[in-house]
Structure formats: structure tokens, C-alpha cells
Design a protein around this motif. Structure first.
Motif, PDB file in Angstrom:
ATOM      1  N   THR A  74      -5.668   6.108   2.871  1.00 57.26           N
ATOM      2  CA  THR A  74      -6.060   6.630   4.181  1.00 57.26           C
ATOM      3  C   THR A  74      -5.079   7.705   4.657  1.00 57.26           C
ATOM      4  OG1 THR A  74      -4.735   5.017   5.427  1.00 57.26           O
ATOM      5  CG2 THR A  74      -6.972   4.355   4.783  1.00 57.26           C
ATOM      6  N   ASP A  75      -5.504   8.475   5.647  1.00 59.59           N
ATOM      7  CA  ASP A  75      -4.621   9.483   6.256  1.00 59.59           C
ATOM      8  C   ASP A  75      -3.341   8.825   6.758  1.00 59.59           C
ATOM      9  OD1 ASP A  75      -6.513  11.378   5.772  1.00 59.59           O
ATOM     10  OD2 ASP A  75      -7.176  11.595   7.850  1.00 59.59           O
ATOM     11  N   GLU A  76      -3.495   7.670   7.404  1.00 61.62           N
ATOM     12  CA  GLU A  76      -2.334   6.978   7.976  1.00 61.62           C
ATOM     13  C   GLU A  76      -1.348   6.564   6.897  1.00 61.62           C
ATOM     14  OE1 GLU A  76      -1.275   3.177  10.893  1.00 61.62           O
ATOM     15  OE2 GLU A  76      -3.230   3.304   9.922  1.00 61.62           O
ATOM     16  N   GLU A  77      -1.860   6.047   5.777  1.00 63.18           N
ATOM     17  CA  GLU A  77      -0.979   5.605   4.689  1.00 63.18           C
ATOM     18  C   GLU A  77      -0.228   6.777   4.072  1.00 63.18           C
ATOM     19  OE1 GLU A  77      -3.554   1.692   3.212  1.00 63.18           O
ATOM     20  OE2 GLU A  77      -3.936   3.658   2.323  1.00 63.18           O
ATOM     21  N   ILE A  78      -0.930   7.880   3.847  1.00 62.10           N
ATOM     22  CA  ILE A  78      -0.300   9.061   3.227  1.00 62.10           C
ATOM     23  C   ILE A  78       0.773   9.629   4.148  1.00 62.10           C
ATOM     24  CG2 ILE A  78      -0.716  11.384   2.321  1.00 62.10           C
ATOM     25  CD1 ILE A  78      -3.644  10.425   1.736  1.00 62.10           C
ATOM     26  N   ASN A 112      -2.394  21.508  13.056  1.00 58.77           N
ATOM     27  CA  ASN A 112      -3.554  21.872  13.877  1.00 58.77           C
ATOM     28  C   ASN A 112      -4.861  21.849  13.093  1.00 58.77           C
ATOM     29  OD1 ASN A 112      -1.921  22.267  16.107  1.00 58.77           O
ATOM     30  ND2 ASN A 112      -1.518  24.412  15.602  1.00 58.77           N
ATOM     31  N   ARG A 113      -4.754  22.118  11.787  1.00 59.23           N
ATOM     32  CA  ARG A 113      -5.966  22.177  10.958  1.00 59.23           C
ATOM     33  C   ARG A 113      -6.141  20.936  10.090  1.00 59.23           C
ATOM     34  NH1 ARG A 113      -5.803  28.440   8.711  1.00 59.23           N
ATOM     35  NH2 ARG A 113      -5.718  29.467  10.771  1.00 59.23           N
ATOM     36  N   GLY A 114      -5.410  19.894  10.398  1.00 61.10           N
ATOM     37  CA  GLY A 114      -5.516  18.677   9.604  1.00 61.10           C
ATOM     38  C   GLY A 114      -4.229  18.405   8.819  1.00 61.10           C
ATOM     39  N   HIS A 115      -4.318  17.498   7.866  1.00 57.87           N
ATOM     40  CA  HIS A 115      -3.138  17.114   7.087  1.00 57.87           C
ATOM     41  C   HIS A 115      -2.835  18.137   5.987  1.00 57.87           C
ATOM     42  CE1 HIS A 115      -3.860  13.151   8.934  1.00 57.87           C
ATOM     43  NE2 HIS A 115      -2.574  12.923   8.676  1.00 57.87           N
ATOM     44  N   TYR A 116      -1.535  18.369   5.777  1.00 56.63           N
ATOM     45  CA  TYR A 116      -1.106  19.202   4.650  1.00 56.63           C
ATOM     46  C   TYR A 116       0.093  18.544   3.985  1.00 56.63           C
ATOM     47  CZ  TYR A 116       2.427  21.011   7.949  1.00 56.63           C
ATOM     48  OH  TYR A 116       3.447  21.127   8.870  1.00 56.63           O
ATOM     49  N   ASP A 117       0.367  18.920   2.738  1.00 52.59           N
ATOM     50  CA  ASP A 117       1.442  18.306   1.952  1.00 52.59           C
ATOM     51  C   ASP A 117       2.815  18.656   2.524  1.00 52.59           C
ATOM     52  OD1 ASP A 117      -0.438  17.236   0.264  1.00 52.59           O
ATOM     53  OD2 ASP A 117      -0.204  18.770  -1.297  1.00 52.59           O
ATOM     54  N   ARG A 145       0.833  -1.205   0.000  1.00 59.98           N
ATOM     55  CA  ARG A 145       0.000   0.000   0.000  1.00 59.98           C
ATOM     56  C   ARG A 145       0.868   1.255   0.000  1.00 59.98           C
ATOM     57  NH1 ARG A 145      -5.016   0.625  -1.441  1.00 59.98           N
ATOM     58  NH2 ARG A 145      -5.392   2.206   0.148  1.00 59.98           N
ATOM     59  N   LEU A 146       1.976   1.219   0.760  1.00 57.54           N
ATOM     60  CA  LEU A 146       2.873   2.375   0.793  1.00 57.54           C
ATOM     61  C   LEU A 146       3.560   2.559  -0.558  1.00 57.54           C
ATOM     62  CD1 LEU A 146       4.513   2.060   4.326  1.00 57.54           C
ATOM     63  CD2 LEU A 146       2.631   3.544   3.624  1.00 57.54           C
ATOM     64  N   TYR A 147       3.978   1.445  -1.179  1.00 55.62           N
ATOM     65  CA  TYR A 147       4.561   1.547  -2.522  1.00 55.62           C
ATOM     66  C   TYR A 147       3.540   2.146  -3.489  1.00 55.62           C
ATOM     67  CZ  TYR A 147       8.786  -1.249  -1.567  1.00 55.62           C
ATOM     68  OH  TYR A 147       9.989  -1.686  -1.104  1.00 55.62           O
ATOM     69  N   SER A 148       2.290   1.729  -3.351  1.00 58.73           N
ATOM     70  CA  SER A 148       1.243   2.220  -4.255  1.00 58.73           C
ATOM     71  C   SER A 148       1.006   3.718  -4.093  1.00 58.73           C
ATOM     72  CB  SER A 148      -0.074   1.465  -4.003  1.00 58.73           C
ATOM     73  OG  SER A 148       0.056   0.109  -4.313  1.00 58.73           O
ATOM     74  N   VAL A 149       0.945   4.196  -2.843  1.00 60.41           N
ATOM     75  CA  VAL A 149       0.696   5.623  -2.621  1.00 60.41           C
ATOM     76  C   VAL A 149       1.882   6.449  -3.133  1.00 60.41           C
ATOM     77  CG1 VAL A 149       1.597   5.793  -0.249  1.00 60.41           C
ATOM     78  CG2 VAL A 149      -0.234   7.308  -0.976  1.00 60.41           C
ATOM     79  N   LEU A 150       3.101   5.931  -2.996  1.00 63.69           N
ATOM     80  CA  LEU A 150       4.283   6.645  -3.502  1.00 63.69           C
ATOM     81  C   LEU A 150       4.290   6.666  -5.033  1.00 63.69           C
ATOM     82  CD1 LEU A 150       6.837   5.248  -0.937  1.00 63.69           C
ATOM     83  CD2 LEU A 150       6.299   7.667  -1.239  1.00 63.69           C
ATOM     84  N   GLU A 151       3.837   5.583  -5.646  1.00 53.43           N
ATOM     85  CA  GLU A 151       3.764   5.536  -7.106  1.00 53.43           C
ATOM     86  C   GLU A 151       2.730   6.549  -7.611  1.00 53.43           C
ATOM     87  OE1 GLU A 151       4.349   4.755 -11.023  1.00 53.43           O
ATOM     88  OE2 GLU A 151       5.628   4.148  -9.323  1.00 53.43           O
ATOM     89  N   GLU A 152       1.596   6.623  -6.937  1.00 50.06           N
ATOM     90  CA  GLU A 152       0.566   7.605  -7.324  1.00 50.06           C
ATOM     91  C   GLU A 152       1.108   9.028  -7.174  1.00 50.06           C
ATOM     92  OE1 GLU A 152      -2.265   7.355  -8.727  1.00 50.06           O
ATOM     93  OE2 GLU A 152      -2.629   5.193  -8.608  1.00 50.06           O
ATOM     94  N   ALA A 153       1.851   9.275  -6.089  1.00 55.58           N
ATOM     95  CA  ALA A 153       2.428  10.602  -5.867  1.00 55.58           C
ATOM     96  C   ALA A 153       3.435  10.936  -6.965  1.00 55.58           C
ATOM     97  CB  ALA A 153       3.101  10.657  -4.496  1.00 55.58           C
ATOM     98  N   THR A 154       4.229   9.955  -7.371  1.00 53.17           N
ATOM     99  CA  THR A 154       5.220  10.178  -8.439  1.00 53.17           C
ATOM    100  C   THR A 154       4.541  10.582  -9.732  1.00 53.17           C
ATOM    101  OG1 THR A 154       6.654   8.504  -7.426  1.00 53.17           O
ATOM    102  CG2 THR A 154       7.151   9.134  -9.698  1.00 53.17           C
ATOM    103  N   GLY A 177       5.344   9.441   4.224  1.00 47.76           N
ATOM    104  CA  GLY A 177       6.134  10.666   4.287  1.00 47.76           C
ATOM    105  C   GLY A 177       5.647  11.767   3.385  1.00 47.76           C
ATOM    106  N   LEU A 178       4.400  11.673   2.928  1.00 48.48           N
ATOM    107  CA  LEU A 178       3.872  12.640   1.964  1.00 48.48           C
ATOM    108  C   LEU A 178       3.067  13.763   2.610  1.00 48.48           C
ATOM    109  CD1 LEU A 178       2.739  10.077  -0.742  1.00 48.48           C
ATOM    110  CD2 LEU A 178       4.732  11.596  -0.866  1.00 48.48           C
ATOM    111  N   SER A 179       2.580  13.546   3.813  1.00 49.29           N
ATOM    112  CA  SER A 179       1.788  14.582   4.477  1.00 49.29           C
ATOM    113  C   SER A 179       2.249  14.761   5.916  1.00 49.29           C
ATOM    114  CB  SER A 179       0.299  14.227   4.447  1.00 49.29           C
ATOM    115  OG  SER A 179       0.025  13.153   5.329  1.00 49.29           O
TER     116      SER A 179
END
Length: 575
Positions: A172-176, A186-191, A111-120, A180-182
């Protein structure tokens, strides 16, 4: 006679199409040794080859570190990946199609490889839509082909563009965050990466594990860091990632030389100029893990850091360790205040000349000290402080004697005085003390066996016509667990079970073969427990002997005899 290819497993098909020799040759240098091949082991430091490959059996074995196996375990070890990744790598190489795995069963790593591939992909597309970022890269000298091949990208200045895209794709928030992408504020997740040129960082087999982002558009006044890298994650460990290593290792093997540069653009320009054996530190210090990676494919390292002594001084300990590993360390003399990327952009031929004329690190440091025009006492102190430690690490006695003579001549002293200084210095710690050594037995081995049994049990419970009764598997394991106080089989982490399911689905389709494997697993598990019990009892026996407890000593001696008998019976049950 027709072969029923459909009845063979993907593992068997891969072994039919790829030889152990072909696979090993893409990583290490082999020498013929009768009907076999030999090499220096890629898994531990050695000067005399003790690593042997048997093409007939399709196996390898190192008599130095006792590692061995087939093409799959070889790729697992040398690439530092699990079986699933090795299976995919070799399947691609052999042109074998793997059975589809239910996405729900994908491990956390996948799942982590997948999220990094999508980010790339997202960063690549963003770069394509940003003319000013493309113009910047072109001005640095990078051509369209290099930008595409290395998958360069752009992260815009908005707070959560990437995060929003990944959420829409089902991550998910946890996966992102774990990738290391987010960052959670205080106001939630940011890039994490905003307003930056993005350089994907890959592992040894080319899968993206993180990013390095170079500031391009400052998203806010408070953020001024020129580079931001992915933090430590389950996939990204900065001490064991060299930028470009996945693409450079074949050229490193062919030339027996690696070129080390500092930054990503230095690396890209070097490859664009045809020096394909170049790797980059990418903002991290040179580590023992990096050196071990380099040593796998080359005996020589040319250091081409920026045109000053700062980088060299900062990595002094690492270069000493490199020399102690038998790596011939040279330094390319770049013009002052000129980095490799600028030199290549200006004059590619000059870059090639600088690399070709690289000096041994002892000669380079001696020369740089001489250029400072120090008085004689200060010159001697600097040579003693900066040059002698390198000479002390040289294992080749002829080379060592050569540099001792050179230093003696520079200092105008007798060679024996230099030898005395050399012998005073302690050698660097053994590589096993500096980097991750060979996995310790017992607990890690037991965990692996337990995870394998758990995986087989889950696999058989999940299919309509099981090859082995999963209830019997549970009963056999539970009996051992009660006897030896083992962890419950259901407490094995799901990702470990899923990994084993993939292994066995692609390796076993025969009841007898699977039964033999299961029997062997249970024998090994019990042997492991008995051997640990024997060692524990022997320690108690020794303790009682020292205390003079005769009766207790006799009881423990009998217990040791019984355990030893059980071990032998278990071993004999294999025959």
C-alpha cells in the motif's frame, strides 16, 4: 524408546538442539564458574561480572540489572527484537521449521520488512543492469563478491520506478511511505532514492531496515545532496544502527576490538581487506546507543575516521562516554586527506599497519596539539580543554595516573596540579541516563500481560478445537477490568495480538500447560494492580499523617492492611 518429535513445539525443538551456552557464546565472552558460566552483563554497564548462565537449567540471570530468562529472551534483549524475530533467528540456527503464518496476519513490522526486502532485490537487479554504476564501484576497489555479499544496488533516475513495482506487488501507499521508500508530493508519491548507488542498512540480525543512497546520476538540477538516508521509521532509528554491525559482531567478539570508520565504502573496503571487526557510522553522529552496541562485544575501539581532526572533535563527547564505559579508545593515524577506502585500495598492508599502530586517544590528541606549534600558554589551554576531560573519565587508576604523569611532563608542571584539574571535572552521566535504560515496571508490564491474554483469547477463538474456553477467558478478564478499571481487551492493538498468537501457537499444544500459563497471567495482572493500589494508598496515608488527620489515617491504615492481605493470599494461591 521413540521420541514423538511431532508432538513437541518448535520452541521445545529449538531448546533441544541449542544450549543457552552456545547461543550466549556467539555474543559475549564467558568464563567458567563451577558448573555455570559468568560474564559481564551485555544489558547494562558493569566492571565486575554479575551475569550468570546455568547450562543445566538453560537459563541466565544478571544480579546487577535483574534480567533473566531463556535463549529466546536472551536473543530478544541482545538483538533488540520481539519474540517472533528471536524465534525465527533461533529456528534458522537450529534447523527447525516453523509453522506457516497466514500472510494476512503478518504484523505491520513484518509488512515493512517485506517491502524493504523487495526494494533491496529491486535495487540489486537494477545495479546488475547498469554497467556504469558497476564500473564506478569497481574503480573504488570493490570486487564482485563484496558487492553481492553486501547487496549493493542502484536506484534509477525515474520519479517512481520503485514505487510502481512495489504497488504491483501488493504493497500500500502507507506501507511504502512508512518504510521510507517514497515521498508524497503534489502529484502523488515519488521515489525517495533516485540516481543513487544503494547501500542497504541492516539491524543487528541482518534484516534490512533502511538505505543510504550515494549520488551517482543527478536526477534533477535541484538535487545535490551527496548522500540521502532513510528517515526515522518504525524500523530504522539512525542513533542505534551501525553499518556492518550484523556482520562484524562475531569478529569484534573474537578480537575484543571494534574498528570505527565513517562511510559505507570505507567499511566495505575494510572488510574486503580482512578487518572484519569494522563498523561504520554511515553519515550519523556516534551515539550512546552505538557505544553500548560496541561494548557488548569488545572492550577496545579503534577510531579510523578521515585523516583530519574534524571527525574526532565532533565525536569528543561520545569518546569521553566510551572511556567512562571502560572502552579503551584508540585512534588510527591516517595520512592527511586520505580516507580508509582510498588507503586500502592503494596499500592494504599500510592500512593494517595503521590499525596495528593506533594510539590511545590521549596520546593522539596530545600529539596533534603539539604538532600545531602553539605558544606555551595556548598549548596549556588546549591540553586543559581537550586532553584533561578524557583523563577524567578513565576508571582504571593506574592508567589514569600514567596519563596524568605524561601531561605533567608535557606541561612541565607538578603532577598534583594536573590531578587538581582532573578532579574539577564532572564525570559523564551514567549510561542509564544517556541511553534507553531498563524498562520501567507497572504500566509496561501490565500492557504486556494484557496483550498476552488478548492474544491467547484471539488464538482460541480462531481455532476449531480450543484448548481453553475463550468465553471464560473474556469473563475472567472483564471481572478484573471492572474492579481495577483496566482497558478493554478488544482495544489491544491487532499487531500485539498477532505477536502473542505466534508465540503461543509455537509454544503451547497442551491444555494443562496452557491453563497453568493463563492462571499465572491473571495472578500477575491482579498482583500488579494491587501493588499499585497499595503504593497509592500508602502515599495518601503518609499525606494524612503529615496533616494530622487521625481518623482518615486510621481508615487508610486499615485499607493498606486489607490490600496487603489480598496480595499475600494471591501469592499463596500459586502453591
Amino acid at each position: 524408546m521413540k521420541l514423538n518429535i511431532m508432538s513437541t513445539t518448535p520452541v521445545e525443538q529449538i531448546k533441544e538442539r541449542l544450549s543457552i551456552t552456545d547461543v550466549a557464546l556467539s555474543y559475549i565472552k564467558l568464563e567458567k564458574a563451577g558448573s555455570n558460566y559468568k560474564a559481564r552483563c551485555p544489558f547494562h554497564n558493569e566492571r565486575t561480572p554479575s551475569f550468570f548462565i546455568s547450562p543445566a537449567r538453560g537459563t541466565y540471570h544478571c544480579f546487577g540489572c535483574n534480567r533473566g530468562g531463556d535463549i529466546f529472551s536472551f536473543v530478544e534483549e541482545i538483538e533488540g527484537v520481539d519474540f517472533a524475530s528471536a524465534l525465527k533467528t533461533l529456528a534458522d540456527k537450529a534447523g527447525v521449521e516453523l509453522r506457516a503464518v497466514d500472510p494476512k496476519l503478518k504484523s505491520e513490522y513484518e509488512r515493512l520488512y517485506s517491502v524493504l526486502e523487495e526494494a533491496t532485490r529491486f535495487f540489486e537487479n537494477s545495479l546488475g543492469a547498469n554497467p556504469s554504476a558497476k564500473e564506478y564501484l569497481a574503480k573504488r576497489g570493490l570486487n564482485v563478491g563484496t558487492i553481492a555479499d553486501w547487496r549493493l544496488g542502484y536506484a534509477d533516475t525515474n520519479w517512481s520506478t520503485l514505487y510502481d513495482v512495489l504497488k504491483r506487488k501488493g504493497f500500500t501507499d502507507e506501507e511504502i511511505e512508512k518504510a521510507g521508500l517514497s515521498v508524497l508530493g503534489n502529484r502523488g508519491h515519488y521515489d525517495r532514492f533516485r540516481g543513487r548507488i544503494m547501500f542497504p542498512l541492516s539491524n543487528t540480525i541482518g534484516r534490512v531496515v533502511g538505505f543510504s543512497g550515494r549520488l551517482f546520476d543527478a536526477p534533477s538540477k535541484g538535487e545535490a545532496a551527496k548522500y540521502v538516508n532513510t528517515p526515522e521509521t518504525p524500523l530504522y532509528h539512525k542513533s542505534s544502527v551501525l553499518y556492518g554491525y550484523d556482520k562484524a559482531k562475531r569478529a569484534m567478539l573474537q578480537s575484543n576490538t571494534a574498528i570505527l570508520v565513517e562511510g559505507q565504502v570505507d567499511l566495505l573496503m575494510a572488510h574486503q581487506a580482512g578487518t572484519f571487526n569494522t563498523v561504520a557510522l554511515s553519515g550519523t553522529a556516534l551515539t550512546a546507543d552505538h557505544l553500548q552496541m560496541i561494548k557488548r562485544f569488545s572492550d577496545s575501539l579503534i577510531v579510523a575516521l578521515d585523516g583530519d581532526d574534524a571527525g574526532l572533535n565532533a565525536s569528543e563527547r561520545a569518546f569521553r562516554l566510551a572511556i567512562s564505559l571502560g572502552i579503551d579508545v584508540k585512534v588510527a593515524r591516517l595520512p592527511k586527506d586520505v580516507d580508509p577506502a582510498d588507503l586500502i585500495a592503494k596499500d592494504k598492508d599500510e592500512w593494517n599497519k595503521v590499525i596495528k599502530e593506533a594510539h590511545h586517544i590521549v596520546d593522539f590528541v596530545l600529539s596533534s596539539i603539539r604538532e600545531r606549534k602553539l605558544d606555551e600558554p595556548a598549548f596549556r589551554r588546549e591540553v586543559g580543554k581537550r586532553v584533561i576531560p578524557y583523563i577524567a573519565e578513565i576508571s582504571n587508576k593506574i592508567d589514569q595516573a600514567h596519563f596524568v604523569g605524561k601531561v605533567a611532563n608535557e606541561l612541565k608542571v607538578a603532577e598534583e596540579h594536573v590531578w587538581e584539574e582532573v578532579k574539577k571535572l564532572p564525570n559523564m552521566p551514567a549510561i542509564e541516563d544517556t541511553i534507553k535504560g531498563i524498562e520501567k515496571p507497572n504500566i509496561s508490564r501490565r500492557n504486556k500481560i494484557r496483550a498476552t491474554i488478548a492474544g491467547i483469547t484471539s488464538w482460541q477463538e480462531g481455532i476449531k478445537n480450543p484448548l481453553i474456553d475463550p468465553k471464560t477467558l473474556r469473563e475472567r478478564y472483564d471481572a478484573l477490568a471492572r474492579t481495577y478499571d483496566l482497558m478493554e481487551i478488544d482495544l489491544v492493538p491487532p499487531e500485539e495480538k498477532e505477536k502473542m498468537i505466534l508465540v503461543f501457537e509455537n509454544n503451547y499444544n497442551d491444555e494443562k500447560k496452557l491453563s497453568r500459563e493463563v492462571d499465572e497471567l491473571f495472578i500477575n495482572l491482579e498482583l500488579d494492580c494491587l501493588e499499585e493500589k497499595f503504593e497509592r494508598t500508602m502515599r495518601k496515608l503518609k499525606e494524612m499523617e503529615e496533616k494530622g488527620e487521625i481518623e482518615k489515617t486510621g481508615e487508610l491504615f486499615k485499607e493498606c492492611q486489607e490490600i496487603s492481605k489480598s496480595i499475600n493470599n494471591l501469592k499463596n494461591s500459586r502453591h
